[in-house]
Design a protein around this motif. Structure first.
Motif, mmCIF file in Angstrom:
data_model
loop_
_atom_site.group_PDB
_atom_site.id
_atom_site.type_symbol
_atom_site.label_atom_id
_atom_site.label_comp_id
_atom_site.label_asym_id
_atom_site.label_seq_id
_atom_site.Cartn_x
_atom_site.Cartn_y
_atom_site.Cartn_z
ATOM 1 N N TYR A 40 0.832 -1.201 0.000
ATOM 2 C CA TYR A 40 0.000 0.000 0.000
ATOM 3 C C TYR A 40 0.873 1.261 0.000
ATOM 4 C CZ TYR A 40 -3.275 3.583 1.523
ATOM 5 O OH TYR A 40 -4.008 4.728 1.611
ATOM 6 N N LYS A 41 1.909 1.261 0.840
ATOM 7 C CA LYS A 41 2.807 2.411 0.905
ATOM 8 C C LYS A 41 3.529 2.623 -0.427
ATOM 9 C CE LYS A 41 3.065 4.523 4.787
ATOM 10 N NZ LYS A 41 2.583 5.879 4.890
ATOM 11 N N VAL A 42 3.942 1.554 -1.070
ATOM 12 C CA VAL A 42 4.640 1.662 -2.349
ATOM 13 C C VAL A 42 3.694 2.197 -3.425
ATOM 14 C CG1 VAL A 42 5.700 0.310 -4.220
ATOM 15 C CG2 VAL A 42 6.385 -0.080 -1.854
ATOM 16 N N VAL A 43 2.485 1.645 -3.486
ATOM 17 C CA VAL A 43 1.544 2.053 -4.533
ATOM 18 C C VAL A 43 1.079 3.485 -4.334
ATOM 19 C CG1 VAL A 43 -0.756 1.570 -5.475
ATOM 20 C CG2 VAL A 43 0.829 -0.289 -5.076
ATOM 21 N N THR A 44 0.943 3.932 -3.091
ATOM 22 C CA THR A 44 0.464 5.294 -2.848
ATOM 23 C C THR A 44 1.605 6.315 -2.776
ATOM 24 O OG1 THR A 44 0.433 4.895 -0.460
ATOM 25 C CG2 THR A 44 -1.617 4.539 -1.657
#
Length: 64
Positions: A40-44
């Motif tokens: 989630y952190k990578v995608v956002t």
């Protein structure tokens, strides 16, 4: 006829742990949640988010 040795071998196979125990389920759940949080952190993140928006924009503006 069942001998003691045959019966012990059969009971050992029946009673063996073939699945995950509660602790293993808990560790698997924690690992899956940690992986989801990192993903989630990578995608956002700004760079990935911009790249995804650019890719989707190009796909929507494509000429057929």
């Amino acid at each position: 006829m069942w001998t003691r040795r045959t019966r012990r071998g059969w009971l050992r196979r029946v009673r063996s742990d073939t699945g995950m125990t509660t602790a293993e389920y808990a560790m698997g759940t924690i690992a899956a949640c940690a992986f989801a949080a990192v993903l989630y952190k990578v995608v956002t993140s700004g760079a990935v988010s911009g790249a995804l928006q650019s890719m989707i924009g190009k796909a929507l503006d494509a000429q057929f």
